[in-house]
Scaffold this active site. Sequence first.
Site, mmCIF file in Angstrom:
data_model
loop_
_atom_site.group_PDB
_atom_site.id
_atom_site.type_symbol
_atom_site.label_atom_id
_atom_site.label_comp_id
_atom_site.label_asym_id
_atom_site.label_seq_id
_atom_site.Cartn_x
_atom_site.Cartn_y
_atom_site.Cartn_z
ATOM 1 N N HIS A 267 36.324 36.472 45.075
ATOM 2 C CA HIS A 267 35.339 35.559 45.681
ATOM 3 C C HIS A 267 34.935 36.163 47.031
ATOM 4 O O HIS A 267 34.355 37.240 47.086
ATOM 5 C CB HIS A 267 35.988 34.168 45.775
ATOM 6 C CG HIS A 267 35.083 33.034 46.126
ATOM 7 N ND1 HIS A 267 33.724 33.137 46.187
ATOM 8 C CD2 HIS A 267 35.362 31.730 46.438
ATOM 9 C CE1 HIS A 267 33.209 31.953 46.520
ATOM 10 N NE2 HIS A 267 34.184 31.088 46.681
ATOM 11 N N HIS A 306 28.675 38.690 38.350
ATOM 12 C CA HIS A 306 28.702 37.344 38.909
ATOM 13 C C HIS A 306 28.791 36.360 37.762
ATOM 14 O O HIS A 306 28.208 36.588 36.705
ATOM 15 C CB HIS A 306 27.432 37.086 39.730
ATOM 16 C CG HIS A 306 27.589 35.949 40.681
ATOM 17 N ND1 HIS A 306 27.409 34.653 40.297
ATOM 18 C CD2 HIS A 306 27.941 35.928 41.984
ATOM 19 C CE1 HIS A 306 27.637 33.877 41.349
ATOM 20 N NE2 HIS A 306 27.973 34.624 42.377
ATOM 21 N N ASP A 362 27.903 40.758 47.828
ATOM 22 C CA ASP A 362 28.930 41.460 48.592
ATOM 23 C C ASP A 362 28.876 42.963 48.464
ATOM 24 O O ASP A 362 29.651 43.660 49.115
ATOM 25 C CB ASP A 362 30.319 40.957 48.154
ATOM 26 C CG ASP A 362 30.611 39.599 48.755
ATOM 27 O OD1 ASP A 362 30.135 39.359 49.877
ATOM 28 O OD2 ASP A 362 31.270 38.792 48.108
HETATM 29 N N1 CMC Z 1 33.444 45.757 37.057
HETATM 30 C C1 CMC Z 1 33.705 46.100 35.777
HETATM 31 N N2 CMC Z 1 33.653 45.250 34.748
HETATM 32 C C2 CMC Z 1 33.352 43.977 35.017
HETATM 33 C C3 CMC Z 1 33.071 43.541 36.330
HETATM 34 C C4 CMC Z 1 33.120 44.486 37.353
HETATM 35 N N3 CMC Z 1 32.855 44.133 38.609
HETATM 36 N N4 CMC Z 1 32.789 42.219 36.303
HETATM 37 C C5 CMC Z 1 32.891 41.837 35.025
HETATM 38 N N5 CMC Z 1 33.226 42.913 34.245
HETATM 39 C C6 CMC Z 1 33.363 42.924 32.786
HETATM 40 C C7 CMC Z 1 34.668 42.291 32.348
HETATM 41 O O1 CMC Z 1 35.693 43.241 32.238
HETATM 42 C C8 CMC Z 1 34.273 41.694 31.023
HETATM 43 O O2 CMC Z 1 34.221 42.735 30.088
HETATM 44 P P1 CMC Z 1 34.718 42.486 28.556
HETATM 45 O O3 CMC Z 1 33.741 41.480 28.025
HETATM 46 O O4 CMC Z 1 34.657 43.813 27.922
HETATM 47 O O5 CMC Z 1 36.112 41.931 28.667
HETATM 48 C C9 CMC Z 1 32.834 41.235 31.235
HETATM 49 O O6 CMC Z 1 32.315 42.099 32.262
HETATM 50 C C10 CMC Z 1 32.704 39.789 31.681
HETATM 51 O O7 CMC Z 1 33.531 39.620 32.823
HETATM 52 P P2 CMC Z 1 34.251 38.269 33.215
HETATM 53 O O8 CMC Z 1 35.458 38.578 34.032
HETATM 54 O O9 CMC Z 1 34.437 37.420 31.988
HETATM 55 O O10 CMC Z 1 33.138 37.568 34.110
HETATM 56 P P3 CMC Z 1 33.358 36.352 35.066
HETATM 57 O O11 CMC Z 1 32.100 35.591 35.073
HETATM 58 O O12 CMC Z 1 34.621 35.624 34.731
HETATM 59 O O13 CMC Z 1 33.621 37.052 36.484
HETATM 60 C C11 CMC Z 1 33.330 37.955 38.630
HETATM 61 C C12 CMC Z 1 32.716 37.087 37.526
HETATM 62 C C13 CMC Z 1 32.435 37.898 39.870
HETATM 63 C C14 CMC Z 1 34.723 37.397 38.992
HETATM 64 C C15 CMC Z 1 33.460 39.395 38.102
HETATM 65 O O14 CMC Z 1 32.184 39.917 37.759
HETATM 66 C C16 CMC Z 1 34.170 40.316 39.101
HETATM 67 O O15 CMC Z 1 35.402 40.387 39.098
HETATM 68 N N6 CMC Z 1 33.378 41.047 39.965
HETATM 69 C C17 CMC Z 1 33.976 41.858 40.998
HETATM 70 C C18 CMC Z 1 34.387 40.983 42.168
HETATM 71 C C19 CMC Z 1 33.194 40.543 42.994
HETATM 72 O O16 CMC Z 1 32.321 41.331 43.330
HETATM 73 N N7 CMC Z 1 33.187 39.252 43.357
HETATM 74 C C20 CMC Z 1 32.165 38.690 44.246
HETATM 75 C C21 CMC Z 1 31.323 37.668 43.567
HETATM 76 S S1 CMC Z 1 29.878 37.301 44.541
HETATM 77 C C22 CMC Z 1 30.480 36.499 45.914
HETATM 78 C C23 CMC Z 1 30.954 35.146 45.601
HETATM 79 O O17 CMC Z 1 30.150 34.275 45.229
HETATM 80 O O18 CMC Z 1 32.175 34.938 45.731
#
Ligand code: CMC
Length: 427
Positions: A267, A306, A362
Amino acid sequence: MADTLTITDNRTGRQYEIPITDGTIRAMDLRQIKVDPDDFGLMSNDPAFLNTASCRSAITFIDGDKGILRYRGYPIEQLAEQGTFIETAYLLLDGNLPTETELVTWREDLSRHVMLHENIKKFMEGFRYDAHPMGIFLSSVGALSTFYPEAKEIDDPASRRTQTLRLIAKVPSIAAYAFRHSVGQPYIYPDSELSYTGNFLNMLFKRTEPVYRPDPVLERALDVLFILHADHEQNCSTSAMRNIGSSNADPYSSLAGAAAALYGPLHGGANEAVLRMLKRIGSVDQVPAFVKSVKNGEGRLMGFGHRVYKSYDPRATVIKATADQVFDVTGRDPLLDIALELERIALQDDYFVSRKLYPNVDFYSGLIYQAMGFAPAMFPVLFAIGRTAGWIAQWEEMLCDDTRKIARPRQIYIGESQRDYVPIGDR
Ligand code: CMC
Protein backbone atom coordinates in the site's frame (compact mmCIF):
# COMPACT_ATOMS: atom_id res chain seq x y z
CA MET A 1 -36.94 -4.58 -17.23
CA ALA A 2 -37.21 -5.52 -13.57
CA ASP A 3 -34.29 -4.51 -11.34
CA THR A 4 -34.21 -7.89 -9.65
CA LEU A 5 -32.19 -11.06 -9.66
CA THR A 6 -33.90 -14.43 -9.70
CA ILE A 7 -31.97 -17.15 -7.95
CA THR A 8 -32.83 -20.82 -8.14
CA ASP A 9 -31.43 -22.87 -5.29
CA ASN A 10 -30.72 -26.21 -6.93
CA ARG A 11 -30.51 -27.85 -3.51
CA THR A 12 -34.21 -27.23 -2.89
CA GLY A 13 -35.59 -26.13 -6.26
CA ARG A 14 -36.89 -22.93 -4.62
CA GLN A 15 -36.70 -19.58 -6.38
CA TYR A 16 -35.94 -16.19 -4.83
CA GLU A 17 -36.28 -12.71 -6.28
CA ILE A 18 -33.70 -10.30 -4.95
CA PRO A 19 -33.72 -6.53 -5.62
CA ILE A 20 -30.80 -4.95 -7.47
CA THR A 21 -29.94 -1.42 -6.31
CA ASP A 22 -27.04 0.62 -7.71
CA GLY A 23 -25.76 -2.48 -9.49
CA THR A 24 -25.52 -4.43 -6.25
CA ILE A 25 -27.49 -7.02 -4.32
CA ARG A 26 -27.56 -6.87 -0.53
CA ALA A 27 -25.59 -9.76 0.91
CA MET A 28 -28.22 -9.94 3.71
CA ASP A 29 -30.88 -10.75 1.08
CA LEU A 30 -29.10 -14.06 0.56
CA ARG A 31 -29.74 -15.06 4.16
CA GLN A 32 -33.34 -16.09 3.35
CA ILE A 33 -31.97 -18.83 1.08
CA LYS A 34 -32.02 -21.91 3.29
CA VAL A 35 -32.10 -25.66 2.85
CA ASP A 36 -34.27 -26.10 5.97
CA PRO A 37 -35.47 -23.82 8.81
CA ASP A 38 -32.39 -24.63 10.94
CA ASP A 39 -30.01 -23.59 8.16
CA PHE A 40 -28.21 -20.29 8.97
CA GLY A 41 -28.84 -19.08 5.43
CA LEU A 42 -26.61 -18.36 2.45
CA MET A 43 -23.65 -16.00 2.90
CA SER A 44 -21.30 -14.49 0.34
CA ASN A 45 -17.60 -15.30 0.59
CA ASP A 46 -15.31 -12.48 -0.49
CA PRO A 47 -11.85 -12.52 1.12
CA ALA A 48 -10.01 -9.22 0.49
CA PHE A 49 -13.34 -7.65 -0.62
CA LEU A 50 -12.69 -8.12 -4.35
CA ASN A 51 -16.34 -7.62 -5.22
CA THR A 52 -18.08 -6.25 -2.14
CA ALA A 53 -19.20 -2.65 -1.64
CA SER A 54 -18.82 -1.87 2.07
CA CYS A 55 -20.60 1.50 1.98
CA ARG A 56 -22.32 4.14 -0.14
CA SER A 57 -20.00 7.10 -0.59
CA ALA A 58 -20.22 10.50 -2.29
CA ILE A 59 -16.53 11.38 -1.93
CA THR A 60 -14.35 9.75 -4.57
CA PHE A 61 -15.20 8.18 -7.92
CA ILE A 62 -12.84 5.79 -9.70
CA ASP A 63 -13.31 4.07 -13.05
CA GLY A 64 -10.36 1.69 -13.04
CA ASP A 65 -10.80 0.55 -16.65
CA LYS A 66 -10.90 4.06 -18.03
CA GLY A 67 -8.27 5.49 -15.64
CA ILE A 68 -10.65 8.08 -14.13
CA LEU A 69 -10.31 9.54 -10.62
CA ARG A 70 -12.56 12.33 -9.32
CA TYR A 71 -12.93 13.92 -5.90
CA ARG A 72 -16.53 15.10 -5.34
CA GLY A 73 -16.93 15.10 -9.12
CA TYR A 74 -13.80 17.12 -9.96
CA PRO A 75 -11.24 15.32 -12.18
CA ILE A 76 -7.95 14.75 -10.37
CA GLU A 77 -6.02 16.33 -13.27
CA GLN A 78 -7.91 19.66 -12.81
CA LEU A 79 -7.43 19.68 -9.05
CA ALA A 80 -3.72 18.90 -9.42
CA GLU A 81 -3.25 21.58 -12.07
CA GLN A 82 -5.35 24.39 -10.61
CA GLY A 83 -6.06 23.62 -6.95
CA THR A 84 -4.12 23.54 -3.72
CA PHE A 85 -4.00 20.77 -1.15
CA ILE A 86 -5.89 22.64 1.56
CA GLU A 87 -8.61 23.55 -0.95
CA THR A 88 -8.78 19.85 -1.87
CA ALA A 89 -8.98 18.82 1.79
CA TYR A 90 -11.88 21.28 2.24
CA LEU A 91 -13.57 19.85 -0.85
CA LEU A 92 -13.26 16.26 0.37
CA LEU A 93 -14.67 17.14 3.78
CA ASP A 94 -17.32 19.66 2.82
CA GLY A 95 -18.41 18.38 -0.58
CA ASN A 96 -17.79 21.67 -2.40
CA LEU A 97 -14.81 23.87 -3.20
CA PRO A 98 -14.48 26.74 -0.70
CA THR A 99 -15.34 30.33 -1.61
CA GLU A 100 -12.57 32.90 -1.09
CA THR A 101 -13.89 33.78 2.38
CA GLU A 102 -14.30 30.13 3.35
CA LEU A 103 -10.76 29.40 2.22
CA VAL A 104 -9.33 32.27 4.29
CA THR A 105 -11.15 31.01 7.39
CA TRP A 106 -10.12 27.41 6.69
CA ARG A 107 -6.47 28.44 6.34
CA GLU A 108 -6.59 30.50 9.57
CA ASP A 109 -8.34 27.70 11.46
CA LEU A 110 -5.71 25.21 10.32
CA SER A 111 -2.78 27.45 11.19
CA ARG A 112 -4.16 27.85 14.74
CA HIS A 113 -3.80 24.08 15.28
CA VAL A 114 -0.41 23.45 13.70
CA MET A 115 1.61 23.48 16.96
CA LEU A 116 2.18 20.27 18.88
CA HIS A 117 1.93 20.00 22.65
CA GLU A 118 5.47 20.06 24.09
CA ASN A 119 4.82 16.66 25.68
CA ILE A 120 4.28 15.17 22.23
CA LYS A 121 7.78 16.37 21.36
CA LYS A 122 9.13 14.73 24.51
CA PHE A 123 7.23 11.55 23.68
CA MET A 124 8.78 11.54 20.19
CA GLU A 125 12.26 12.10 21.61
CA GLY A 126 11.91 8.73 23.33
CA PHE A 127 12.16 6.83 20.04
CA ARG A 128 15.50 5.24 19.13
CA TYR A 129 17.70 7.31 16.81
CA ASP A 130 17.07 4.86 13.93
CA ALA A 131 13.30 4.45 14.47
CA HIS A 132 11.35 4.30 11.19
CA PRO A 133 9.57 7.67 10.77
CA MET A 134 6.33 5.92 9.83
CA GLY A 135 6.44 4.02 13.14
CA ILE A 136 7.00 7.32 14.93
CA PHE A 137 4.22 8.95 12.91
CA LEU A 138 1.50 6.40 13.57
CA SER A 139 2.35 6.06 17.27
CA SER A 140 2.37 9.84 17.74
CA VAL A 141 -0.96 10.29 15.95
CA GLY A 142 -2.43 7.60 18.24
CA ALA A 143 -0.90 9.33 21.26
CA LEU A 144 -2.80 12.54 20.37
CA SER A 145 -5.97 10.84 21.61
CA THR A 146 -4.56 11.02 25.16
CA PHE A 147 -4.13 14.80 24.78
CA TYR A 148 -7.66 15.40 23.52
CA PRO A 149 -10.00 13.11 25.49
CA GLU A 150 -13.01 15.12 24.27
CA ALA A 151 -12.35 13.52 20.86
CA LYS A 152 -14.38 10.59 22.18
CA GLU A 153 -17.49 12.75 21.62
CA ILE A 154 -17.80 11.43 18.11
CA ASP A 155 -21.51 12.24 17.85
CA ASP A 156 -20.88 15.93 18.53
CA PRO A 157 -20.33 17.73 15.19
CA ALA A 158 -18.44 20.62 16.89
CA SER A 159 -16.00 18.21 18.54
CA ARG A 160 -15.53 16.34 15.26
CA ARG A 161 -14.78 19.65 13.52
CA THR A 162 -12.10 20.52 16.09
CA GLN A 163 -10.43 17.11 15.81
CA THR A 164 -10.56 17.37 12.02
CA LEU A 165 -8.73 20.71 12.11
CA ARG A 166 -6.22 19.39 14.60
CA LEU A 167 -5.47 16.29 12.58
CA ILE A 168 -5.04 18.01 9.22
CA ALA A 169 -2.96 20.79 10.82
CA LYS A 170 -0.82 18.58 13.03
CA VAL A 171 0.11 15.65 10.77
CA PRO A 172 2.77 17.71 8.93
CA SER A 173 4.20 18.84 12.28
CA ILE A 174 4.40 15.22 13.49
CA ALA A 175 5.91 14.13 10.17
CA ALA A 176 8.50 16.93 10.31
CA TYR A 177 9.42 16.09 13.90
CA ALA A 178 9.76 12.40 12.96
CA PHE A 179 12.10 13.43 10.14
CA ARG A 180 14.20 15.80 12.28
CA HIS A 181 14.44 13.11 14.95
CA SER A 182 15.73 10.56 12.42
CA VAL A 183 18.50 12.94 11.28
CA GLY A 184 19.30 14.19 14.79
CA GLN A 185 18.31 17.80 14.16
CA PRO A 186 16.42 20.15 16.51
CA TYR A 187 12.70 20.64 16.00
CA ILE A 188 11.56 23.72 14.10
CA TYR A 189 8.48 25.69 15.10
CA PRO A 190 5.87 26.55 12.45
CA ASP A 191 5.95 29.77 10.42
CA SER A 192 2.40 31.02 9.88
CA GLU A 193 3.56 33.31 7.04
CA LEU A 194 4.06 30.25 4.87
CA SER A 195 1.50 28.06 3.09
CA TYR A 196 0.49 24.68 4.56
CA THR A 197 3.07 22.89 2.40
CA GLY A 198 5.64 25.72 2.56
CA ASN A 199 5.56 25.60 6.34
CA PHE A 200 5.95 21.82 6.25
CA LEU A 201 9.14 22.28 4.19
CA ASN A 202 10.25 24.90 6.72
CA MET A 203 9.78 22.50 9.63
CA LEU A 204 11.67 19.82 7.72
CA PHE A 205 14.60 21.64 6.20
CA LYS A 206 15.24 24.94 8.04
CA ARG A 207 18.80 25.15 9.30
CA THR A 208 20.53 28.31 10.55
CA GLU A 209 18.94 30.85 8.20
CA PRO A 210 16.77 33.41 10.09
CA VAL A 211 13.79 32.87 7.76
CA TYR A 212 13.24 29.78 5.59
CA ARG A 213 11.87 30.38 2.10
CA PRO A 214 10.85 27.19 0.26
CA ASP A 215 11.66 26.78 -3.42
CA PRO A 216 8.31 27.53 -5.14
CA VAL A 217 8.68 24.66 -7.63
CA LEU A 218 9.34 22.11 -4.87
CA GLU A 219 6.60 23.58 -2.67
CA ARG A 220 4.12 23.28 -5.53
CA ALA A 221 5.29 19.76 -6.44
CA LEU A 222 4.79 18.54 -2.87
CA ASP A 223 1.38 20.22 -2.71
CA VAL A 224 0.40 18.41 -5.94
CA LEU A 225 1.59 15.10 -4.46
CA PHE A 226 -0.60 15.73 -1.40
CA ILE A 227 -3.58 16.39 -3.71
CA LEU A 228 -2.94 13.19 -5.66
CA HIS A 229 -2.76 11.13 -2.47
CA ALA A 230 -5.66 12.82 -0.66
CA ASP A 231 -8.27 10.12 -1.19
CA HIS A 232 -8.78 6.90 -3.10
CA GLU A 233 -12.15 5.53 -1.97
CA GLN A 234 -12.25 2.22 -0.04
CA ASN A 235 -8.57 1.24 -0.12
CA CYS A 236 -6.91 -0.80 2.64
CA SER A 237 -6.11 2.11 4.99
CA THR A 238 -9.43 3.93 4.44
CA SER A 239 -11.30 0.71 5.12
CA ALA A 240 -9.22 0.39 8.31
CA MET A 241 -10.23 3.96 9.26
CA ARG A 242 -13.90 3.17 8.72
CA ASN A 243 -13.63 -0.23 10.43
CA ILE A 244 -11.97 1.15 13.55
CA GLY A 245 -14.21 4.23 13.53
CA SER A 246 -17.29 1.99 13.32
CA SER A 247 -16.58 0.89 16.90
CA ASN A 248 -16.96 4.58 17.89
CA ALA A 249 -13.22 4.88 18.62
CA ASP A 250 -11.89 8.46 18.64
CA PRO A 251 -10.47 9.76 15.33
CA TYR A 252 -6.82 9.79 16.52
CA SER A 253 -6.96 6.07 17.35
CA SER A 254 -8.77 5.34 14.09
CA LEU A 255 -6.28 7.36 12.08
CA ALA A 256 -3.33 5.64 13.77
CA GLY A 257 -4.83 2.33 12.59
CA ALA A 258 -5.31 3.68 9.08
CA ALA A 259 -1.67 4.86 9.04
CA ALA A 260 -0.57 1.39 10.18
CA ALA A 261 -2.44 -0.12 7.22
CA LEU A 262 -0.79 2.40 4.91
CA TYR A 263 2.67 1.43 6.19
CA GLY A 264 2.68 -1.95 4.40
CA PRO A 265 4.73 -2.30 1.18
CA LEU A 266 1.66 -3.33 -0.84
CA HIS A 267 0.00 0.00 0.00
CA GLY A 268 1.68 3.28 1.06
CA GLY A 269 5.01 1.58 1.64
CA ALA A 270 5.23 0.85 -2.10
CA ASN A 271 6.99 4.13 -2.97
CA GLU A 272 9.74 3.27 -0.50
CA ALA A 273 9.92 -0.24 -1.98
CA VAL A 274 10.18 1.22 -5.53
CA LEU A 275 13.24 3.28 -4.60
CA ARG A 276 14.92 0.33 -2.95
CA MET A 277 14.11 -1.79 -6.03
CA LEU A 278 15.57 0.83 -8.44
CA LYS A 279 18.75 1.01 -6.33
CA ARG A 280 19.01 -2.78 -6.30
CA ILE A 281 18.69 -2.93 -10.09
CA GLY A 282 21.55 -0.42 -10.21
CA SER A 283 21.78 0.37 -13.93
CA VAL A 284 19.70 0.45 -17.10
CA ASP A 285 21.44 -2.61 -18.59
CA GLN A 286 20.31 -4.71 -15.61
CA VAL A 287 16.62 -3.95 -16.31
CA PRO A 288 15.90 -6.91 -18.67
CA ALA A 289 17.36 -9.39 -16.16
CA PHE A 290 15.26 -7.86 -13.38
CA VAL A 291 12.05 -8.01 -15.46
CA LYS A 292 12.84 -11.67 -16.21
CA SER A 293 13.20 -12.40 -12.48
CA VAL A 294 9.80 -10.77 -11.80
CA LYS A 295 8.22 -12.92 -14.51
CA ASN A 296 9.82 -15.99 -12.89
CA GLY A 297 7.96 -15.13 -9.70
CA GLU A 298 11.07 -13.99 -7.80
CA GLY A 299 9.46 -10.74 -6.64
CA ARG A 300 7.11 -8.04 -7.81
CA LEU A 301 7.74 -5.00 -9.95
CA MET A 302 6.96 -2.50 -7.20
CA GLY A 303 4.96 0.57 -8.27
CA PHE A 304 3.16 -1.52 -10.90
CA GLY A 305 -0.36 -2.91 -10.78
CA HIS A 306 -3.41 -1.84 -8.84
CA ARG A 307 -6.50 -3.54 -7.46
CA VAL A 308 -8.76 -0.98 -9.14
CA TYR A 309 -6.84 0.53 -12.10
CA LYS A 310 -6.59 -1.83 -15.01
CA SER A 311 -5.16 0.92 -17.21
CA TYR A 312 -2.70 3.76 -16.54
CA ASP A 313 -3.21 5.25 -13.06
CA PRO A 314 -4.19 8.90 -13.80
CA ARG A 315 -2.15 10.01 -10.79
CA ALA A 316 0.98 8.48 -12.34
CA THR A 317 0.49 10.67 -15.44
CA VAL A 318 0.38 13.86 -13.33
CA ILE A 319 3.35 12.71 -11.25
CA LYS A 320 5.49 12.07 -14.33
CA ALA A 321 4.97 15.69 -15.42
CA THR A 322 5.69 16.94 -11.88
CA ALA A 323 8.91 14.89 -11.81
CA ASP A 324 10.22 16.76 -14.87
CA GLN A 325 9.63 20.15 -13.14
CA VAL A 326 11.33 18.97 -9.94
CA PHE A 327 14.35 17.54 -11.76
CA ASP A 328 14.80 20.91 -13.55
CA VAL A 329 15.47 22.37 -10.08
CA THR A 330 17.27 19.51 -8.33
CA GLY A 331 19.07 17.87 -11.24
CA ARG A 332 18.20 14.55 -12.85
CA ASP A 333 18.35 11.41 -10.74
CA PRO A 334 20.03 8.53 -12.65
CA LEU A 335 17.45 6.18 -11.10
CA LEU A 336 14.87 7.91 -13.32
CA ASP A 337 16.50 6.31 -16.38
CA ILE A 338 16.12 2.89 -14.76
CA ALA A 339 12.45 3.64 -13.99
CA LEU A 340 11.77 4.82 -17.55
CA GLU A 341 13.43 1.72 -19.00
CA LEU A 342 11.45 -0.55 -16.64
CA GLU A 343 8.23 1.13 -17.72
CA ARG A 344 9.17 0.92 -21.42
CA ILE A 345 9.95 -2.81 -21.23
CA ALA A 346 7.03 -3.71 -18.95
CA LEU A 347 4.46 -1.89 -21.09
CA GLN A 348 5.34 -4.03 -24.10
CA ASP A 349 5.85 -7.32 -22.27
CA ASP A 350 2.99 -9.79 -22.51
CA TYR A 351 3.28 -10.75 -18.80
CA PHE A 352 2.40 -7.20 -17.72
CA VAL A 353 0.09 -6.36 -20.64
CA SER A 354 -2.06 -9.49 -20.21
CA ARG A 355 -2.40 -8.84 -16.46
CA LYS A 356 -3.17 -5.15 -17.09
CA LEU A 357 -0.25 -4.03 -14.91
CA TYR A 358 0.57 -0.35 -15.41
CA PRO A 359 2.61 2.14 -13.34
CA ASN A 360 0.69 3.31 -10.29
CA VAL A 361 0.97 6.53 -8.27
CA ASP A 362 4.00 5.22 -6.41
CA PHE A 363 6.18 4.37 -9.37
CA TYR A 364 7.49 7.92 -9.77
CA SER A 365 6.56 9.62 -6.46
CA GLY A 366 9.60 8.17 -4.64
CA LEU A 367 11.98 9.66 -7.22
CA ILE A 368 10.48 13.12 -6.61
CA TYR A 369 10.67 12.72 -2.84
CA GLN A 370 14.29 11.59 -3.06
CA ALA A 371 15.19 14.56 -5.29
CA MET A 372 13.65 16.86 -2.65
CA GLY A 373 15.96 15.43 0.01
CA PHE A 374 13.79 12.79 1.69
CA ALA A 375 15.14 9.37 2.65
CA PRO A 376 12.92 6.46 1.45
CA ALA A 377 11.70 5.82 5.01
CA MET A 378 9.90 9.20 4.90
CA PHE A 379 7.91 8.37 1.74
CA PRO A 380 4.95 6.62 3.41
CA VAL A 381 4.78 9.46 5.94
CA LEU A 382 4.38 11.96 3.09
CA PHE A 383 1.64 9.77 1.62
CA ALA A 384 -0.08 9.77 5.05
CA ILE A 385 -0.15 13.60 5.22
CA GLY A 386 -2.16 13.86 2.01
CA ARG A 387 -4.34 10.85 2.83
CA THR A 388 -5.28 12.23 6.25
CA ALA A 389 -7.81 14.51 4.52
CA GLY A 390 -9.45 11.51 2.83
CA TRP A 391 -9.39 9.35 5.95
CA ILE A 392 -11.22 12.02 7.96
CA ALA A 393 -13.72 12.76 5.18
CA GLN A 394 -14.53 9.04 4.96
CA TRP A 395 -14.76 8.75 8.76
CA GLU A 396 -17.13 11.74 8.88
CA GLU A 397 -19.27 10.26 6.10
CA MET A 398 -19.40 6.91 7.91
CA LEU A 399 -20.49 8.55 11.19
CA CYS A 400 -23.27 10.50 9.45
CA ASP A 401 -24.57 7.41 7.63
CA ASP A 402 -27.95 6.27 9.07
CA THR A 403 -27.11 2.65 8.24
CA ARG A 404 -23.90 2.78 10.30
CA LYS A 405 -23.16 -0.32 12.36
CA ILE A 406 -19.96 -1.75 13.81
CA ALA A 407 -18.02 -3.56 11.05
CA ARG A 408 -18.10 -7.27 11.74
CA PRO A 409 -17.48 -9.69 8.86
CA ARG A 410 -18.56 -13.31 8.98
CA GLN A 411 -16.28 -16.31 8.50
CA ILE A 412 -16.42 -19.83 7.17
CA TYR A 413 -15.22 -21.99 10.04
CA ILE A 414 -12.81 -24.66 8.80
CA GLY A 415 -11.40 -25.86 12.12
CA GLU A 416 -12.00 -28.95 14.24
CA SER A 417 -15.54 -29.84 15.30
CA GLN A 418 -16.13 -30.25 19.04
CA ARG A 419 -13.62 -32.45 20.86
CA ASP A 420 -12.93 -33.13 24.54
CA TYR A 421 -10.13 -31.57 26.56
CA VAL A 422 -7.16 -33.95 26.93
CA PRO A 423 -5.17 -33.71 30.19
CA ILE A 424 -1.56 -32.71 29.53
CA GLY A 425 -0.13 -36.08 30.56
CA ASP A 426 -2.30 -37.89 27.97
CA ARG A 427 -1.39 -35.76 24.93
N1 CMC B 1 4.65 -7.26 -10.37
C1 CMC B 1 4.53 -8.49 -10.92
N2 CMC B 1 3.38 -9.16 -11.00
C2 CMC B 1 2.30 -8.59 -10.46
C3 CMC B 1 2.35 -7.31 -9.86
C4 CMC B 1 3.58 -6.66 -9.84
N3 CMC B 1 3.68 -5.44 -9.30
N4 CMC B 1 1.11 -6.99 -9.42
C5 CMC B 1 0.32 -8.02 -9.72
N5 CMC B 1 1.04 -8.99 -10.36
C6 CMC B 1 0.52 -10.24 -10.92
C7 CMC B 1 0.25 -11.26 -9.83
O1 CMC B 1 1.37 -12.08 -9.60
C8 CMC B 1 -0.91 -12.01 -10.41
O2 CMC B 1 -0.41 -12.88 -11.39
P1 CMC B 1 -1.06 -14.36 -11.58
O3 CMC B 1 -2.46 -14.08 -12.04
O4 CMC B 1 -0.20 -15.02 -12.58
O5 CMC B 1 -1.01 -15.00 -10.22
C9 CMC B 1 -1.71 -10.95 -11.15
O6 CMC B 1 -0.75 -9.94 -11.51
C10 CMC B 1 -2.81 -10.31 -10.33
O7 CMC B 1 -2.22 -9.85 -9.12
P2 CMC B 1 -2.98 -9.76 -7.73
O8 CMC B 1 -1.98 -9.85 -6.63
O9 CMC B 1 -4.12 -10.73 -7.72
O10 CMC B 1 -3.60 -8.30 -7.80
P3 CMC B 1 -4.19 -7.49 -6.60
O11 CMC B 1 -5.26 -6.65 -7.15
O12 CMC B 1 -4.51 -8.39 -5.45
O13 CMC B 1 -2.94 -6.60 -6.13
C11 CMC B 1 -1.42 -4.83 -5.84
C12 CMC B 1 -2.81 -5.24 -6.35
C13 CMC B 1 -1.29 -3.31 -5.92
C14 CMC B 1 -1.28 -5.27 -4.37
C15 CMC B 1 -0.36 -5.54 -6.70
O14 CMC B 1 -0.48 -5.15 -8.06
C16 CMC B 1 1.06 -5.27 -6.19
O15 CMC B 1 1.54 -6.00 -5.32
N6 CMC B 1 1.76 -4.22 -6.76
C17 CMC B 1 3.06 -3.85 -6.26
C18 CMC B 1 2.92 -3.03 -5.00
C19 CMC B 1 2.46 -1.61 -5.29
O16 CMC B 1 2.97 -0.95 -6.18
N7 CMC B 1 1.50 -1.14 -4.49
C20 CMC B 1 1.02 0.25 -4.56
C21 CMC B 1 -0.40 0.33 -4.98
S1 CMC B 1 -0.82 2.00 -5.43
C22 CMC B 1 -0.76 2.87 -3.97
C23 CMC B 1 -1.88 2.53 -3.08
O17 CMC B 1 -3.04 2.82 -3.40
O18 CMC B 1 -1.59 1.96 -2.01
